[in-house]
Motif scaffolding. Structure first.
Motif, PDB file in Angstrom:
ATOM      1  N   THR A  71      29.380  32.713 -64.638  1.00 48.15           N
ATOM      2  CA  THR A  71      29.773  31.432 -65.577  1.00 48.15           C
ATOM      3  C   THR A  71      30.381  30.353 -64.626  1.00 48.15           C
ATOM      4  O   THR A  71      30.652  30.545 -63.124  1.00 48.15           O
ATOM      5  CB  THR A  71      31.381  31.598 -66.366  1.00 48.15           C
ATOM      6  N   GLN A  76      32.237  23.378 -59.449  1.00 46.67           N
ATOM      7  CA  GLN A  76      30.981  23.795 -60.193  1.00 46.67           C
ATOM      8  C   GLN A  76      29.728  23.180 -60.977  1.00 46.67           C
ATOM      9  O   GLN A  76      28.768  22.336 -60.758  1.00 46.67           O
ATOM     10  CB  GLN A  76      30.554  25.243 -60.004  1.00 46.67           C
ATOM     11  N   GLY A  96      40.746  28.190 -54.005  1.00 45.82           N
ATOM     12  CA  GLY A  96      39.854  29.103 -54.496  1.00 45.82           C
ATOM     13  C   GLY A  96      39.346  28.602 -56.224  1.00 45.82           C
ATOM     14  O   GLY A  96      38.827  29.193 -56.779  1.00 45.82           O
ATOM     15  N   SER A  97      38.622  27.919 -55.929  1.00 43.97           N
ATOM     16  CA  SER A  97      38.106  27.029 -57.623  1.00 43.97           C
ATOM     17  C   SER A  97      35.987  27.564 -57.156  1.00 43.97           C
ATOM     18  O   SER A  97      36.045  26.919 -57.630  1.00 43.97           O
ATOM     19  CB  SER A  97      38.479  25.504 -58.224  1.00 43.97           C
ATOM     20  N   GLY A  98      36.220  27.587 -56.395  1.00 41.61           N
ATOM     21  CA  GLY A  98      34.790  27.983 -56.496  1.00 41.61           C
ATOM     22  C   GLY A  98      33.755  26.691 -55.801  1.00 41.61           C
ATOM     23  O   GLY A  98      32.987  26.892 -56.013  1.00 41.61           O
ATOM     24  N   LYS A  99      34.338  26.341 -54.669  1.00 43.97           N
ATOM     25  CA  LYS A  99      33.647  24.944 -54.135  1.00 43.97           C
ATOM     26  C   LYS A  99      32.611  25.650 -53.438  1.00 43.97           C
ATOM     27  O   LYS A  99      31.427  24.818 -52.683  1.00 43.97           O
ATOM     28  CB  LYS A  99      34.225  24.627 -53.126  1.00 43.97           C
ATOM     29  N   THR A 100      32.831  26.187 -52.834  1.00 43.37           N
ATOM     30  CA  THR A 100      31.871  27.133 -51.596  1.00 43.37           C
ATOM     31  C   THR A 100      30.546  27.060 -52.594  1.00 43.37           C
ATOM     32  O   THR A 100      29.619  26.695 -51.998  1.00 43.37           O
ATOM     33  CB  THR A 100      31.683  28.182 -51.411  1.00 43.37           C
ATOM     34  N   GLY A 358      40.750  27.167 -46.716  1.00 41.61           N
ATOM     35  CA  GLY A 358      39.057  27.816 -46.898  1.00 41.61           C
ATOM     36  C   GLY A 358      39.045  29.815 -46.631  1.00 41.61           C
ATOM     37  O   GLY A 358      38.425  30.393 -47.629  1.00 41.61           O
ATOM     38  N   ASP A 360      39.241  33.303 -47.648  1.00 42.49           N
ATOM     39  CA  ASP A 360      39.002  34.147 -49.038  1.00 42.49           C
ATOM     40  C   ASP A 360      39.661  35.032 -48.993  1.00 42.49           C
ATOM     41  O   ASP A 360      38.736  36.245 -49.296  1.00 42.49           O
ATOM     42  CB  ASP A 360      37.452  33.852 -50.113  1.00 42.49           C
ATOM     43  N   ARG A 385      45.955  30.344 -50.249  1.00 40.42           N
ATOM     44  CA  ARG A 385      45.238  31.772 -49.394  1.00 40.42           C
ATOM     45  C   ARG A 385      45.741  32.608 -51.045  1.00 40.42           C
ATOM     46  O   ARG A 385      45.554  33.929 -50.432  1.00 40.42           O
ATOM     47  CB  ARG A 385      45.791  31.771 -48.428  1.00 40.42           C
ATOM     48  N   ARG A 388      43.823  32.959 -55.975  1.00 38.42           N
ATOM     49  CA  ARG A 388      42.728  33.025 -56.044  1.00 38.42           C
ATOM     50  C   ARG A 388      41.814  32.452 -57.107  1.00 38.42           C
ATOM     51  O   ARG A 388      41.912  34.429 -57.679  1.00 38.42           O
ATOM     52  CB  ARG A 388      41.336  32.851 -54.730  1.00 38.42           C
TER      53      ARG A 388
HETATM   54  N1  LIG Z   1      31.619  31.139 -60.418  1.00 42.40           N
HETATM   55  C1  LIG Z   1      31.956  31.755 -60.147  1.00 42.40           C
HETATM   56  N2  LIG Z   1      32.148  33.150 -61.062  1.00 42.40           N
HETATM   57  C2  LIG Z   1      33.279  33.735 -60.481  1.00 42.40           C
HETATM   58  N3  LIG Z   1      34.387  34.292 -59.291  1.00 42.40           N
HETATM   59  C3  LIG Z   1      33.293  33.064 -58.959  1.00 42.40           C
HETATM   60  C4  LIG Z   1      32.686  31.674 -59.250  1.00 42.40           C
HETATM   61  N4  LIG Z   1      32.812  31.035 -57.528  1.00 42.40           N
HETATM   62  C5  LIG Z   1      33.977  31.390 -56.968  1.00 42.40           C
HETATM   63  N5  LIG Z   1      34.317  32.728 -57.319  1.00 42.40           N
HETATM   64  C6  LIG Z   1      34.636  33.003 -56.345  1.00 42.40           C
HETATM   65  O1  LIG Z   1      35.964  32.457 -56.382  1.00 42.40           O
HETATM   66  C7  LIG Z   1      36.694  32.688 -54.963  1.00 42.40           C
HETATM   67  C8  LIG Z   1      37.291  31.398 -54.307  1.00 42.40           C
HETATM   68  O2  LIG Z   1      36.018  30.314 -54.240  1.00 42.40           O
HETATM   69  P1  LIG Z   1      35.870  29.635 -52.552  1.00 42.40           P
HETATM   70  O3  LIG Z   1      36.190  30.192 -51.188  1.00 42.40           O
HETATM   71  O4  LIG Z   1      34.351  29.418 -52.544  1.00 42.40           O
HETATM   72  O5  LIG Z   1      36.845  28.598 -53.224  1.00 42.40           O
HETATM   73  P2  LIG Z   1      37.354  26.963 -52.822  1.00 42.40           P
HETATM   74  O6  LIG Z   1      37.143  25.447 -53.696  1.00 42.40           O
HETATM   75  O7  LIG Z   1      36.372  27.093 -51.480  1.00 42.40           O
HETATM   76  O8  LIG Z   1      38.469  27.470 -51.891  1.00 42.40           O
HETATM   77  P3  LIG Z   1      38.822  26.417 -50.625  1.00 42.40           P
HETATM   78  O9  LIG Z   1      39.319  25.699 -51.192  1.00 42.40           O
HETATM   79  O10 LIG Z   1      40.235  27.538 -50.095  1.00 42.40           O
HETATM   80  O11 LIG Z   1      38.174  26.733 -49.671  1.00 42.40           O
HETATM   81  C9  LIG Z   1      35.989  33.842 -54.432  1.00 42.40           C
HETATM   82  O12 LIG Z   1      36.187  34.862 -54.308  1.00 42.40           O
HETATM   83  C10 LIG Z   1      34.704  33.701 -55.084  1.00 42.40           C
HETATM   84  O13 LIG Z   1      33.900  34.833 -55.128  1.00 42.40           O
END
Ligand SMILES: Nc1ncnc2c1ncn2[C@@H]1O[C@H](COP(=O)(O)OP(=O)(O)OP(=O)(O)O)[C@@H](O)[C@H]1O
Length: 912
Positions: A71, A76, A96-100, A358, A360, A385, A388
């Motif tokens: 999901t 995203q 930690g909201s999945g921006k990567t 960033g 994780d 950190r 997340r």
């Molecule tokens: N769609 C998804 N479903 C489940 N887990 C996810 C999903 N997207 C990201 N994650 C998990 O959420 C965690 C945080 O993701 P990510 O590192 O991309 O966050 P971020 O928003 O880039 O955080 P930051 O602002 O600290 O850089 C990671 O462990 C990743 O595996």
């Protein structure tokens, strides 16, 4: 262009028709995808929930499901559709909201739909502010893109440049830190960047801020005018100037927390405690002792603090694994530490802000901010950190009373809800101050680290921009130094400087009053601070400030005196050793060594002193350091600072003071020479292109010279560019031809593994590397063979002129040595000969006869005779032309039967 099959993939036989069918299918799929993306709404009313709903390639879909992503998160579901449609994006969402994934998926997909191959150069560049984050992004890319055929690379510092350089030309996607990327853009010819399709800035606000400003601007100059740009951060920049710098085209603002109550995750519990600066360490110690089964991340404001605290706490053995991370560590150590902390269940990592953004780390329980973050944004990233992706977490910040108000206001402005809590006094452990003092007393290294820690903390406060939060005057620095275990408060120049300035500007009377009150204050403090029971440490700390640099300097001077005395006693080594020992742990301005030596070489003619004087001067025991209490001017000395300047006469106290300052001495030393080192820091050599100013001015106006220089340089760069491009094009052509040949071969014989034709995206996989190396070795064979050709040319001449000598020599050598090495060499030589002669193989009987005749004609020195006779096994004696022709015909018959294309070399072998 369908994506090329990866070289490292397994391959089995396939029918050419099935390959063609597969290519057609791929093309259909891409066309279908393009249509679905075109139909996608930019801002869908009902955002997609599952990845399966998005128009993504099969490779991405399977990569996602293999990585257990099903999901979409909020950011995203908002960012991916817009990015797939090639919009520029400004994405903001909580930590930690999945921006990567929100930017990696569009990177893979957009290149896939454009049928990007390794021959198209760099397609996407992802910039990250820290190496650790770059590594992390790269790992996610490898996971999610595992079924794609792109090559992806990681470009961060800490590795030999050359190693990266060799691979860059082959990359489609690069994850990089800005500094290293710029270095490659400037220096790596193989890097083909003109085709770039996507630029991603993770932690965009950090990359756009002051620290990276110059680098990012320089990178932008290398990039093509237009590409899709994606910016992501939990604390997004919307500054128009920033956006203009990146030439964003009507970007989509995608925010997942605009309407949210807090800028931090709702699963995060945030608190602060008010702890006066001198009690911070005790509070931290008690906190760690109370959470031995937890995973704790502690933030400090500088690497020196991290070093000292790590060493100090390690000695105290808190009872859980301690780790430390800062930017001054070697890359391998940094990687090792992040990996260890990631995999550990309970540990305490002391870190600078290098770990703030960033990263994780899984399942961090606590984030502790011992030093106040520089601003609310840094606070948000640090606490991010923990808690997340829907997990819970806790964060606590230690604030000095002077920092409380300012920080709370800053956090409020950023919608951060934080609550004050108190430390339970019952749970407070005993103070560690005494233990630290004990340790610093015993271990000068630790004391030295402590001093550096203190200075760097004070400096960090001094340079902070937000003076509403950071008020250096309100901090009790003396007690803080004592809490670190230091025997005194180290002098910090800039803090003193401020005082001095204020005092200078203050009215005279006030100054008298204040200086008087200062003395009183000192006296009062002495009285009140006197403990009832005095230990040896108390006595030690009551001594005069031991670490004030001037005192240490005095000691050095004394040492020097001793040294001088010792030298005259012939006991040189001992004194030097002492001086060196002290140098290890206290940073002192060095005395001018050359001067010391030169002091003995006294007596310039101008002073009129003679050699006896100089000896006297040398042996004089008068200290170089003079004070006001000693008004007698020093003995006159002449100091030869450089061979081409007048000696410096030391005849007054002021002059003598010069000796203490390297900087002041510079103007008596004439022009220094400018040394250059090669890229490995070796081979110092004089720079040849610097010239004296007068000479420079003689050549004309600087502006004109500049024009000429720029013109020439531009021309030179242009030519070099053309050359580089030509080389690059040639290489690519060769590669392409090779690949086509291989594909043709495979079309005939081979079948792909299953029907997927997939390859791991990672370009650093060893198997691929090896293959590449092999391939490169093959490519390099061209020139090597050409070289051999030249060698063969020589050998051929010998053969015609003196047909046996080379062979015979070899033969004799082989017999003599009888070893396998010689055999191999011989075999190689013959193979070369064969290969070379194949080019000139006489194809018909007539040609062969003509050649034989020719050989006989060249027989004036008997070379051919001998060789033919010997090789023909005819015994000694002269061979007639007729015999030679007959022998040739005989041989030809045999050769033509067996291997019609073999030449003379083979013939010789066959005869043998
Ligand atoms: N769609 C998804 N479903 C489940 N887990 C996810 C999903 N997207 C990201 N994650 C998990 O959420 C965690 C945080 O993701 P990510 O590192 O991309 O966050 P971020 O928003 O880039 O955080 P930051 O602002 O600290 O850089 C990671 O462990 C990743 O595996």
């Amino acid at each position: 262009m369908a994506p090329s099959r990866h070289r490292g993939s397994r391959s089995v036989r396939t029918h050419p028709k099935s390959l063609k069918r597969k290519r057609d299918e791929d093309n259909d799929n891409v066309d279908e995808l393009c249509k679905r993306v075109a139909d996608l709404e930019l801002r869908p009313a009902t955002p997609p929930i599952l990845f399966a709903e998005l128009p993504l390639s099969q490779a991405t879909q399977s990569g996602l499901s293999k990585s257990h992503f099903k999901t979409l998160t909020t950011i995203q579901s908002r960012a991916i559709p817009a990015a797939l449609k090639s919009s520029d994006i400004l994405g903001a969402a909580q930590t930690g909201s999945g921006k990567t994934l929100a930017f990696l998926i569009p990177v893979l997909e957009n290149l896939y739909r454009r049928r990007w191959t390794e021959y198209d150069g760099l397609g996407a560049l992802i910039l990250s502010p820290t190496r650790e984050l770059a590594i992390q992004i790269f790992e996610v890319l490898r996971k999610v893109g595992r079924n794609h055929t792109f090559s992806a690379g990681l470009v961060i510092g800490g590795k030999p440049l050359q190693e990266e350089r060799e691979r860059l030309g082959r990359m489609n996607i690069l994850v990089a830190t800005p500094g290293r990327m710029l270095q490659h853009m400037d220096q790596t010819a193989e890097l083909e960047i003109g085709n770039l399709q996507m630029l991603v800035l993770d932690e965009a606000d950090r990359i756009m801020d002051m620290g990276f400003q110059g680098t990012v601007d320089a990178i932008m100059e290398h990039l093509p005018k237009e590409q899709q740009t994606l910016l992501f951060s939990a604390t997004q920049t919307k500054k128009v100037s920033d956006l203009a710098r990146l030439s964003l085209r009507e970007p989509e603002f995608v925010s997942a927390h605009e309407g949210a109550e807090s800028a931090t995750p709702s699963t995060l519990q945030q608190n602060y405690v008010v702890t006066p600066l001198p009690e911070k360490l005790d509070t931290l110690w008690s906190f760690i002792r109370a959470n031995l089964k937890k995973k704790i991340l502690v933030f400090l404001s500088s690497g020196k603090q991290v070093r000292f605290l790590y060493e100090a706490l390690r000695h105290l053995q808190p009872g859980l694994p301690l780790l430390h991370l800062h930017g001054r560590q070697r890359q391998a150590a940094r990687l090792d530490i992040t990996t260890r902390f990631s995999s550990s269940k309970n540990a305490c990592l002391l870190a600078t802000d290098v770990a703030a953004r960033g990263l994780d780390f899984p399942a961090v329980d606590w984030v502790v901010q011992v030093d106040c973050p520089e601003d609310a944004d840094t606070y948000i990233h640090r606490v991010g950190r923990t808690a997340r992706y829907e997990h819970k977490g806790r964060a606590v910040m230690f604030l000095d009373p002077s920092e409380e108000e300012g920080m709370l206001k800053a956090l409020e402005r950023k919608k951060v809800a934080i609550e004050k809590i108190n430390v339970r006094q019952k749970k407070m452990q005993n103070t560690i101050k005494n233990q630290l003092q004990n340790m610093c007393f015993k271990d000068p290294e630790l004391k030295y680290l402590g001093q550096k820690c203190f200075v760097s903390y004070v400096r960090s406060i001094h340079i902070q921009r937000d003076k509403d939060i950071f008020k250096i005057k309100e901090l009790d620095l003396e007690s803080y130094a004592a809490s670190l275990g230091l025997p005194g408060t180290p002098n910090v120049r800039f803090v003193k400087g401020e005082d001095a300035k204020a005092r200078k500007n203050a009215p005279r009377q006030l100054l008298e009053v204040s200086s008087g009150s200062e003395v009183d204050e000192d006296a009062r403090r002495k009285d009140t601070a006197k403990p009832t029971v005095r230990t040896k440490y108390d006595r030690m700390f009551e001594r005069r400030n031991q670490d004030v640099l001037a005192d240490h300097y005095k000691k050095m001077i004394d040492d020097k005196e001793k040294l001088n005395g010792a030298e005259s006693d012939g006991n040189h080594d001992h004194g030097t050793a002492d001086a060196d020992e002290d140098n290890d742990f206290l940073a002192v301005k060095r005395r001018f060594d050359a001067g010391d030596h030169a002091l003995g070489q006294e007596a310039s003619s101008s002073t009129g002193s003679d050699s006896t004087d100089s000896e006297n001067t040398m042996s004089t025991k008068k200290p170089l350091r003079t004070t006001n209490s000693n008004p007698t001017p020093p003995v006159k000395k002449a100091l030869h600072l450089s061979s081409n300047t007048e000696p410096l006469i030391i005849d007054s106290n002021r002059r003598e003071k010069l000796l203490k300052s390297k900087k002041a001495l510079l103007k008596y030393k004439g022009h220094g020479s400018h040394l250059h080192f090669d890229s490995e820091g070796l081979n110092p050599h004089e720079a040849e292109y610097y010239e004296r100013e007068e000479e420079f001015r003689k050549k004309g106006l600087p502006e004109q010279q500049r024009e000429v220089f720029l013109r020439e340089e531009r021309e030179r760069a242009r030519e070099a560019d053309v050359r580089d491009k030509e080389v690059e094009r040639r290489k690519r052509r060769e590669k392409k031809e090779k690949r086509k040949g291989r594909e043709r071969e495979e079309d005939g014989h081979l079948e792909l593994a299953g029907k997927e034709g997939v390859a791991v995206l990672a370009p650093y996989a060893e198997e691929e590397e090896e293959e590449e190396e092999e391939e490169e070795g093959g490519a390099e064979e061209g020139p090597v063979l050409a070289g051999n050709g030249a060698g063969r040319e020589k050998r051929r001449k010998k053969w015609f002129e003196d047909a046996s000598s080379g062979e015979e020599d070899d033969e004799r050598g082989r017999e003599r040595q009888g070893n396998s090495k010689a055999k191999r060499r011989k075999k190689g030589a013959e193979a070369n000969l064969r290969g070379q002669e194949q080019e000139q193989v006489p194809q018909t009987v007539e040609e062969l006869e003509a050649m034989a005749q020719g050989l006989l004609h060249t027989d004036t020195n008997g070379g051919f005779k001998e060789s033919l006779v010997k090789r023909d096994g005819c015994g000694g004696g002269v061979v007639t032309a007729r015999q030679a022709v007959l022998a040739t015909r005989r041989a030809l018959g045999g050769i033509m039967d067996a291997k019609p294309k073999l030449g003379i070399g083979a013939f010789i072998e066959k005869q043998r």
